[in-house]
Write a protein that holds these residues in place. Structure first.
Motif, PDB file in Angstrom:
ATOM      1  N   LYS A  69       0.967  -1.005  -0.296  1.00  0.00           N
ATOM      2  CA  LYS A  69       0.126  -0.094   0.500  1.00  0.00           C
ATOM      3  C   LYS A  69       0.488   1.172  -0.057  1.00  0.00           C
ATOM      4  CE  LYS A  69      -3.914  -2.149   1.241  1.00  0.00           C
ATOM      5  NZ  LYS A  69      -3.361  -3.019   0.194  1.00  0.00           N
ATOM      6  N   GLY A  70       2.566   1.029   0.247  1.00  0.00           N
ATOM      7  CA  GLY A  70       2.897   2.650   0.622  1.00  0.00           C
ATOM      8  C   GLY A  70       2.942   2.860  -1.479  1.00  0.00           C
ATOM      9  N   GLU A  71       4.292   3.861  -1.081  1.00  0.00           N
ATOM     10  CA  GLU A  71       4.332   4.219  -2.438  1.00  0.00           C
ATOM     11  C   GLU A  71       5.821   3.608  -3.749  1.00  0.00           C
ATOM     12  OE1 GLU A  71       5.900   8.554  -3.833  1.00  0.00           O
ATOM     13  OE2 GLU A  71       5.188   8.801  -2.237  1.00  0.00           O
ATOM     14  N   ILE A  72       5.701   3.751  -4.390  1.00  0.00           N
ATOM     15  CA  ILE A  72       6.347   2.896  -4.952  1.00  0.00           C
ATOM     16  C   ILE A  72       7.132   3.480  -6.287  1.00  0.00           C
ATOM     17  CG2 ILE A  72       7.086   1.066  -7.520  1.00  0.00           C
ATOM     18  CD1 ILE A  72       4.135  -0.531  -5.797  1.00  0.00           C
ATOM     19  N   ILE A  73       8.282   4.664  -5.980  1.00  0.00           N
ATOM     20  CA  ILE A  73       8.925   4.632  -6.573  1.00  0.00           C
ATOM     21  C   ILE A  73      10.394   4.407  -7.773  1.00  0.00           C
ATOM     22  CG2 ILE A  73      11.149   6.419  -7.469  1.00  0.00           C
ATOM     23  CD1 ILE A  73      10.049   7.293  -3.824  1.00  0.00           C
ATOM     24  N   ILE A  74       9.754   4.237  -9.344  1.00  0.00           N
ATOM     25  CA  ILE A  74      10.478   2.961 -10.645  1.00  0.00           C
ATOM     26  C   ILE A  74      11.825   4.319 -11.145  1.00  0.00           C
ATOM     27  CG2 ILE A  74      10.236   2.278 -13.043  1.00  0.00           C
ATOM     28  CD1 ILE A  74       7.064   2.646 -11.585  1.00  0.00           C
ATOM     29  N   GLY A  75      12.528   3.451 -10.216  1.00  0.00           N
ATOM     30  CA  GLY A  75      14.130   4.652 -11.265  1.00  0.00           C
ATOM     31  C   GLY A  75      15.065   3.400 -10.965  1.00  0.00           C
ATOM     32  N   ASP A  76      16.076   3.613 -11.509  1.00  0.00           N
ATOM     33  CA  ASP A  76      17.495   3.593 -11.458  1.00  0.00           C
ATOM     34  C   ASP A  76      18.236   3.723 -10.806  1.00  0.00           C
ATOM     35  OD1 ASP A  76      20.204   2.121 -12.310  1.00  0.00           O
ATOM     36  OD2 ASP A  76      19.299   1.785 -14.414  1.00  0.00           O
ATOM     37  N   ILE A  77      19.670   3.356  -9.620  1.00  0.00           N
ATOM     38  CA  ILE A  77      19.609   3.701  -8.710  1.00  0.00           C
ATOM     39  C   ILE A  77      21.556   4.306  -9.570  1.00  0.00           C
ATOM     40  CG2 ILE A  77      19.611   2.705  -6.698  1.00  0.00           C
ATOM     41  CD1 ILE A  77      21.879   1.018  -7.341  1.00  0.00           C
ATOM     42  N   ASN A  78      21.527   3.345 -11.120  1.00  0.00           N
ATOM     43  CA  ASN A  78      23.037   4.251 -12.417  1.00  0.00           C
ATOM     44  C   ASN A  78      22.537   5.677 -12.445  1.00  0.00           C
ATOM     45  OD1 ASN A  78      24.476   1.943 -11.373  1.00  0.00           O
ATOM     46  ND2 ASN A  78      23.217   0.723 -12.877  1.00  0.00           N
ATOM     47  N   ASN A  79      21.092   6.112 -12.261  1.00  0.00           N
ATOM     48  CA  ASN A  79      20.676   7.509 -12.816  1.00  0.00           C
ATOM     49  C   ASN A  79      20.685   8.429 -12.244  1.00  0.00           C
ATOM     50  OD1 ASN A  79      19.284   9.234 -14.532  1.00  0.00           O
ATOM     51  ND2 ASN A  79      17.935   7.794 -15.586  1.00  0.00           N
ATOM     52  N   PRO A  80      21.186   9.062 -12.439  1.00  0.00           N
ATOM     53  CA  PRO A  80      21.274  10.414 -11.156  1.00  0.00           C
ATOM     54  C   PRO A  80      20.012  11.162 -11.157  1.00  0.00           C
ATOM     55  CG  PRO A  80      23.266  11.104 -12.612  1.00  0.00           C
ATOM     56  CD  PRO A  80      22.524   9.582 -13.437  1.00  0.00           C
ATOM     57  N   GLN A  81      18.868  11.298 -12.418  1.00  0.00           N
ATOM     58  CA  GLN A  81      17.839  12.031 -13.123  1.00  0.00           C
ATOM     59  C   GLN A  81      17.322  10.938 -11.616  1.00  0.00           C
ATOM     60  OE1 GLN A  81      17.346  11.914 -16.651  1.00  0.00           O
ATOM     61  NE2 GLN A  81      17.144  13.630 -16.764  1.00  0.00           N
ATOM     62  N   ASP A  82      16.977   9.648 -11.655  1.00  0.00           N
ATOM     63  CA  ASP A  82      16.287   8.853 -10.816  1.00  0.00           C
ATOM     64  C   ASP A  82      16.910   8.722  -9.278  1.00  0.00           C
ATOM     65  OD1 ASP A  82      14.783   7.797 -12.986  1.00  0.00           O
ATOM     66  OD2 ASP A  82      15.717   6.610 -13.276  1.00  0.00           O
ATOM     67  N   LEU A  83      17.742   9.106  -9.329  1.00  0.00           N
ATOM     68  CA  LEU A  83      18.118   9.065  -7.267  1.00  0.00           C
ATOM     69  C   LEU A  83      17.641  11.171  -7.202  1.00  0.00           C
ATOM     70  CD1 LEU A  83      22.204   7.145  -7.337  1.00  0.00           C
ATOM     71  CD2 LEU A  83      19.632   6.693  -6.579  1.00  0.00           C
ATOM     72  N   ALA A  84      17.851  10.915  -8.157  1.00  0.00           N
ATOM     73  CA  ALA A  84      17.207  12.988  -8.060  1.00  0.00           C
ATOM     74  C   ALA A  84      16.233  13.286  -6.701  1.00  0.00           C
ATOM     75  CB  ALA A  84      17.763  14.291  -8.763  1.00  0.00           C
ATOM     76  N   LEU A  85      15.019  11.789  -7.200  1.00  0.00           N
ATOM     77  CA  LEU A  85      13.385  11.647  -6.810  1.00  0.00           C
ATOM     78  C   LEU A  85      13.656  11.108  -5.729  1.00  0.00           C
ATOM     79  CD1 LEU A  85      11.988   9.026  -9.588  1.00  0.00           C
ATOM     80  CD2 LEU A  85      11.862  11.987  -9.482  1.00  0.00           C
TER      81      LEU A  85
END
Ligand SMILES: NC(=O)c1ccc[n+]([C@@H]2O[C@H](COP(=O)([O-])OP(=O)(O)OC[C@H]3O[C@@H](n4cnc5c(N)ncnc54)[C@H](O)[C@@H]3O)[C@@H](O)[C@H]2O)c1
Length: 331
Positions: A69-85
């Motif tokens: 039920k929590g929040e799912i954030i989709i991203g790649d830890i290798n991608n700085p833009q995703d880590l910025a999330l």
């Protein structure tokens, strides 16, 4: 005694790799036992990309999170833009599980970037908001050093995966030497098995793989002669260790195993107790590198982590066997 983890109401908990085996178990643990905590999962999820060894490049799977039920954030830890999330969400706790967990991958550059370099970036995010970082290291850091494996000794990995995990630990050692107040706990998992590992395919535990072979083929195949020993640790004990890390009085790196090495033949005996007789075929091990004996030295864990494993191999397989049967039926 009241523990901090008795009261995680309103706390923000990030689980990287939360669509994977261990991460999804952690997500559901917090959801069930701390319904007022805010749980976030960050994961790349599975694409159809595969490594040259034929295995999927990332093993996260939506099915592991059905009911979350929590929040799912989709991203790649290798991608700085995703880590910025993740930068400004002010997490209180980060449980970092995301990694290339497949120990047979040969792309050293990608393993190092994903497992080590991305971790350093996540440590910076943790530092920014003084979050506790609990991260997954591995028994792979010990390579084939003699068991029992003691943190700080025999750290001679034999593959790029184990090396990348040791680099994580070495970076943490340096950070803690400079700033002992930093809150970082490394957990060197041994061979974990249990609920939600099915989507790891050929990299799932030998307990699941042998269980499925036994049910489907009435025969299992083992490397000659099945006497290689590993420290198999049940998923509930691994979750216990992560949760106890919240309370750990000092930062550091800990082995997370059952504390007992057991052989592949032992797994077969446990499975036979539940499934009845089946054939065992022994064949030559094709791998040039294979850990023949691992056993976690956990003598310091009770004092510093309050971690006491609760499941023997027999106990873990007894709890797990119905899920193995259900998987065999479904797939
Ligand atoms: N399962 C074990 O026996 C074991 C033993 C020792 C250490 N570990 C470590 O524990 C952690 C969890 O292992 P697991 O068994 O749950 O493996 P897993 O492969 O099921 O989980 C890893 C998760 O990380 C995600 N991921 C991979 N690359 C990513 C990226 N670049 N960006 C974002 N997400 C990414 C995957 O999609 C997957 O959901 C890993 O760090 C692994 O190395 C596991």
């Amino acid at each position: 005694m009241k523990y901090i983890y008795d009261d995680l109401a309103g706390k923000k908990i990030l689980i990287t790799g939360g669509a994977g085996f261990i991460g999804s178990n952690l997500a559901f643990y917090f959801q069930k036992h701390h319904p007022l905590a805010k749980v976030y999962v960050f994961d790349k999820f599975r694409s159809d990309e595969r490594f040259p060894n034929g295995h999927f490049k990332s093993l996260g799977h939506f099915q592991n999170l059905i009911g979350f039920k929590g929040e799912i954030i989709i991203g790649d830890i290798n991608n700085p833009q995703d880590l910025a999330l993740l930068e400004n969400r002010e997490f209180d706790y980060i449980f970092h599980q995301a990694a290339i967990s497949d120990t047979t991958v040969l792309d050293q550059e990608l393993i190092m970037k994903t497992n080590h370099i991305a971790f350093l970036k996540l440590l910076k995010i943790a530092q920014k908001h003084n979050a506790l970082m609990v991260y997954a290291s591995s028994a792979g850091t010990y390579g084939n050093s003699p068991a029992p494996n003691v943190v700080g000794a025999g750290e001679v990995p034999e593959n790029a995966y184990g090396f990348s995990k040791l680099c994580m630990d070495e970076s943490v050692r340096k950070i803690l030497a400079e700033d002992p107040q930093r809150r970082i706990i490394g957990l060197r998992y041994f061979n974990v098995y249990g609920h939600n590992e099915f989507h790891k395919g050929q990299t799932a535990s030998m307990i699941l793989q042998l269980g499925l072979q036994a049910i489907k083929n009435k025969k299992v195949r083992l490397f000659k002669h099945g006497e290689q020993k590993r420290d198999f640790v049940y998923i509930k004990d691994v979750i216990q260790a992560n949760v106890k890390a919240i309370e750990a009085p000092v930062s550091g790196i800990y082995n997370i195993g059952s504390g007992n090495a057991r052989s592949f033949n032992d797994i077969v005996s446990c499975l036979k107790a539940h499934l009845g007789e089946f054939e065992v075929e022994y064949f030559d091990n094709p791998y040039s590198f294979f850990q023949n004996h691992t056993e976690a030295d956990i003598s310091l864990n009770e004092e510093y982590l309050s971690y006491i494993p609760r499941f023997t191999l027999e106990d873990g397989i007894k709890q797990y066997i119905d899920e193995i049967k259900a998987i065999a039926e479904k797939y």
